[in-house]
Design a protein around this motif. Structure first.
Motif, PDB file in Angstrom:
ATOM      1  N   LEU A   6      11.924  80.747  61.049  1.00  0.00           N
ATOM      2  CA  LEU A   6      11.245  81.866  61.700  1.00  0.00           C
ATOM      3  C   LEU A   6      11.012  83.010  60.722  1.00  0.00           C
ATOM      4  O   LEU A   6       9.906  83.551  60.634  1.00  0.00           O
ATOM      5  CB  LEU A   6      12.066  82.352  62.895  1.00  0.00           C
ATOM      6  CG  LEU A   6      11.523  83.562  63.641  1.00  0.00           C
ATOM      7  CD1 LEU A   6      10.224  83.198  64.350  1.00  0.00           C
ATOM      8  CD2 LEU A   6      12.548  84.062  64.643  1.00  0.00           C
ATOM      9  N   VAL A   7      12.035  83.377  59.956  1.00  0.00           N
ATOM     10  CA  VAL A   7      11.905  84.484  59.005  1.00  0.00           C
ATOM     11  C   VAL A   7      10.903  84.134  57.911  1.00  0.00           C
ATOM     12  O   VAL A   7      10.037  84.948  57.568  1.00  0.00           O
ATOM     13  CB  VAL A   7      13.279  84.878  58.414  1.00  0.00           C
ATOM     14  CG1 VAL A   7      13.111  85.880  57.271  1.00  0.00           C
ATOM     15  CG2 VAL A   7      14.173  85.448  59.504  1.00  0.00           C
ATOM     16  N   ASN A   8      10.973  82.927  57.369  1.00  0.00           N
ATOM     17  CA  ASN A   8       9.992  82.534  56.354  1.00  0.00           C
ATOM     18  C   ASN A   8       8.581  82.583  56.915  1.00  0.00           C
ATOM     19  O   ASN A   8       7.651  83.031  56.237  1.00  0.00           O
ATOM     20  CB  ASN A   8      10.306  81.143  55.804  1.00  0.00           C
ATOM     21  CG  ASN A   8      11.175  81.203  54.571  1.00  0.00           C
ATOM     22  OD1 ASN A   8      10.907  81.962  53.652  1.00  0.00           O
ATOM     23  ND2 ASN A   8      12.232  80.420  54.561  1.00  0.00           N
ATOM     24  N   HIS A   9       8.415  82.151  58.146  1.00  0.00           N
ATOM     25  CA  HIS A   9       7.100  82.207  58.784  1.00  0.00           C
ATOM     26  C   HIS A   9       6.643  83.659  58.948  1.00  0.00           C
ATOM     27  O   HIS A   9       5.488  83.983  58.679  1.00  0.00           O
ATOM     28  CB  HIS A   9       7.155  81.492  60.136  1.00  0.00           C
ATOM     29  CG  HIS A   9       5.831  81.283  60.763  1.00  0.00           C
ATOM     30  ND1 HIS A   9       4.892  80.418  60.253  1.00  0.00           N
ATOM     31  CD2 HIS A   9       5.281  81.840  61.858  1.00  0.00           C
ATOM     32  CE1 HIS A   9       3.816  80.449  61.014  1.00  0.00           C
ATOM     33  NE2 HIS A   9       4.024  81.311  61.989  1.00  0.00           N
ATOM     34  N   MET A  10       7.547  84.533  59.370  1.00  0.00           N
ATOM     35  CA  MET A  10       7.203  85.947  59.540  1.00  0.00           C
ATOM     36  C   MET A  10       6.825  86.600  58.205  1.00  0.00           C
ATOM     37  O   MET A  10       5.913  87.420  58.143  1.00  0.00           O
ATOM     38  CB  MET A  10       8.385  86.706  60.154  1.00  0.00           C
ATOM     39  CG  MET A  10       8.644  86.400  61.600  1.00  0.00           C
ATOM     40  SD  MET A  10      10.213  87.071  62.204  1.00  0.00           S
ATOM     41  CE  MET A  10      10.082  88.776  61.797  1.00  0.00           C
ATOM     42  N   ARG A  30      10.558  86.202  50.608  1.00  0.00           N
ATOM     43  CA  ARG A  30      11.334  84.986  50.365  1.00  0.00           C
ATOM     44  C   ARG A  30      12.598  85.049  51.199  1.00  0.00           C
ATOM     45  O   ARG A  30      13.282  86.070  51.244  1.00  0.00           O
ATOM     46  CB  ARG A  30      11.699  84.897  48.893  1.00  0.00           C
ATOM     47  CG  ARG A  30      12.481  83.664  48.503  1.00  0.00           C
ATOM     48  CD  ARG A  30      12.769  83.658  47.006  1.00  0.00           C
ATOM     49  NE  ARG A  30      13.690  84.718  46.632  1.00  0.00           N
ATOM     50  CZ  ARG A  30      15.012  84.551  46.491  1.00  0.00           C
ATOM     51  NH1 ARG A  30      15.552  83.385  46.687  1.00  0.00           N
ATOM     52  NH2 ARG A  30      15.778  85.565  46.143  1.00  0.00           N
ATOM     53  N   ALA A  31      12.896  83.946  51.869  1.00  0.00           N
ATOM     54  CA  ALA A  31      14.113  83.865  52.665  1.00  0.00           C
ATOM     55  C   ALA A  31      14.867  82.585  52.335  1.00  0.00           C
ATOM     56  O   ALA A  31      14.278  81.507  52.254  1.00  0.00           O
ATOM     57  CB  ALA A  31      13.782  83.906  54.155  1.00  0.00           C
ATOM     58  N   LEU A  32      16.154  82.741  52.132  1.00  0.00           N
ATOM     59  CA  LEU A  32      17.102  81.650  51.965  1.00  0.00           C
ATOM     60  C   LEU A  32      18.184  81.869  53.019  1.00  0.00           C
ATOM     61  O   LEU A  32      18.260  82.953  53.608  1.00  0.00           O
ATOM     62  CB  LEU A  32      17.715  81.684  50.568  1.00  0.00           C
ATOM     63  CG  LEU A  32      16.744  81.537  49.392  1.00  0.00           C
ATOM     64  CD1 LEU A  32      17.449  81.854  48.075  1.00  0.00           C
ATOM     65  CD2 LEU A  32      16.168  80.127  49.366  1.00  0.00           C
ATOM     66  N   PRO A  33      19.032  80.896  53.283  1.00  0.00           N
ATOM     67  CA  PRO A  33      20.093  81.135  54.258  1.00  0.00           C
ATOM     68  C   PRO A  33      20.950  82.355  53.865  1.00  0.00           C
ATOM     69  O   PRO A  33      21.557  82.380  52.803  1.00  0.00           O
ATOM     70  CB  PRO A  33      20.915  79.846  54.211  1.00  0.00           C
ATOM     71  CG  PRO A  33      19.937  78.804  53.758  1.00  0.00           C
ATOM     72  CD  PRO A  33      19.049  79.522  52.777  1.00  0.00           C
ATOM     73  N   GLY A  34      20.918  83.378  54.697  1.00  0.00           N
ATOM     74  CA  GLY A  34      21.717  84.575  54.463  1.00  0.00           C
ATOM     75  C   GLY A  34      21.147  85.558  53.462  1.00  0.00           C
ATOM     76  O   GLY A  34      21.817  86.522  53.101  1.00  0.00           O
ATOM     77  N   LEU A  68      16.884  90.932  58.672  1.00  0.00           N
ATOM     78  CA  LEU A  68      16.248  89.623  58.508  1.00  0.00           C
ATOM     79  C   LEU A  68      17.178  88.627  57.823  1.00  0.00           C
ATOM     80  O   LEU A  68      17.152  87.428  58.131  1.00  0.00           O
ATOM     81  CB  LEU A  68      14.939  89.750  57.733  1.00  0.00           C
ATOM     82  CG  LEU A  68      13.775  90.366  58.508  1.00  0.00           C
ATOM     83  CD1 LEU A  68      12.586  90.603  57.583  1.00  0.00           C
ATOM     84  CD2 LEU A  68      13.381  89.486  59.691  1.00  0.00           C
ATOM     85  N   ALA A  69      18.012  89.092  56.899  1.00  0.00           N
ATOM     86  CA  ALA A  69      18.978  88.195  56.265  1.00  0.00           C
ATOM     87  C   ALA A  69      19.916  87.598  57.319  1.00  0.00           C
ATOM     88  O   ALA A  69      20.231  86.394  57.287  1.00  0.00           O
ATOM     89  CB  ALA A  69      19.766  88.940  55.189  1.00  0.00           C
ATOM     90  N   ILE A  70      20.347  88.418  58.259  1.00  0.00           N
ATOM     91  CA  ILE A  70      21.202  87.939  59.351  1.00  0.00           C
ATOM     92  C   ILE A  70      20.424  86.972  60.237  1.00  0.00           C
ATOM     93  O   ILE A  70      20.933  85.928  60.644  1.00  0.00           O
ATOM     94  CB  ILE A  70      21.771  89.127  60.146  1.00  0.00           C
ATOM     95  CG1 ILE A  70      22.751  89.908  59.257  1.00  0.00           C
ATOM     96  CG2 ILE A  70      22.430  88.662  61.435  1.00  0.00           C
ATOM     97  CD1 ILE A  70      23.155  91.260  59.811  1.00  0.00           C
ATOM     98  N   GLN A  71      19.160  87.284  60.513  1.00  0.00           N
ATOM     99  CA  GLN A  71      18.327  86.427  61.355  1.00  0.00           C
ATOM    100  C   GLN A  71      18.205  85.016  60.777  1.00  0.00           C
ATOM    101  O   GLN A  71      18.129  84.036  61.513  1.00  0.00           O
ATOM    102  CB  GLN A  71      16.931  87.030  61.522  1.00  0.00           C
ATOM    103  CG  GLN A  71      16.008  86.229  62.423  1.00  0.00           C
ATOM    104  CD  GLN A  71      16.394  86.297  63.883  1.00  0.00           C
ATOM    105  OE1 GLN A  71      16.513  87.392  64.437  1.00  0.00           O
ATOM    106  NE2 GLN A  71      16.599  85.156  64.513  1.00  0.00           N
ATOM    107  N   THR A  72      18.219  84.887  59.441  1.00  0.00           N
ATOM    108  CA  THR A  72      18.087  83.556  58.834  1.00  0.00           C
ATOM    109  C   THR A  72      19.216  82.616  59.223  1.00  0.00           C
ATOM    110  O   THR A  72      19.057  81.397  59.135  1.00  0.00           O
ATOM    111  CB  THR A  72      18.034  83.626  57.287  1.00  0.00           C
ATOM    112  OG1 THR A  72      19.293  84.085  56.782  1.00  0.00           O
ATOM    113  CG2 THR A  72      16.891  84.490  56.787  1.00  0.00           C
TER     114      THR A  72
END
Length: 140
Positions: A6-10, A30-34, A68-72
């Motif tokens: 979801l975060v990567n898509h956003m 860019r999003a990675l887990p956490g 957003l980091a938490i959301q991942t």
């Protein structure tokens, strides 16, 4: 769909973007887990009376990446809301300076996530830091 998806898509499409992004645009999401990072460049629209970037700009960017980091690490049906955000302003931010906004999760419980963030300039100098606590609301 996971929170990470979801975060990567956003970050990389026009779908599900918060309307505040119109005032605080970013690139290179860019999003990675956490962990989440984006590149931001404050403009003349973000200045305070002293001609430097308003502290609210730094606060908004750090609030965004820490949450957003938490959301991942959540499911796509979970909502993350900031409960507290503590900032430290290290140095003045001049306008038109690209910055990397980075958020990283430090710990999680069943009901809250804790994360830290930094705004870093192109020279690697830290301009501001943050610690955030976010409540987790799990949907059905």
């Amino acid at each position: 769909m996971t929170g990470l998806n979801l975060v990567n898509h956003m970050l990389n499409s026009d779908v599900n973007k918060a309307s505040i992004i119109d005032y605080f645009p970013f690139s290179d999401g860019r999003a990675l887990p956490g962990e989440v990072s984006v590149t931001v460049t404050p403009t003349d629209a973000h200045l305070n009376a002293n001609g430097t970037v308003h502290g609210g700009y730094a606060a908004t960017m750090l609030d965004s990446v820490t949450a957003l980091a938490i959301q991942t690490l959540q499911g796509s049906n979970a909502t993350v809301g900031t409960v507290s955000l503590t900032l430290n302003y290290i140095r003045a931010i001049p306008p038109h300076t690209p910055l990397k906004a980075i958020g990283k999760v430090s710990s999680m419980t069943k009901t809250h996530g804790f994360s830290e963030g930094q705004l870093v300039d192109t020279e690697g100098e830290v301009c501001a830091t943050a610690k955030a606590c976010c409540v987790l609301v799990h949907g059905s």
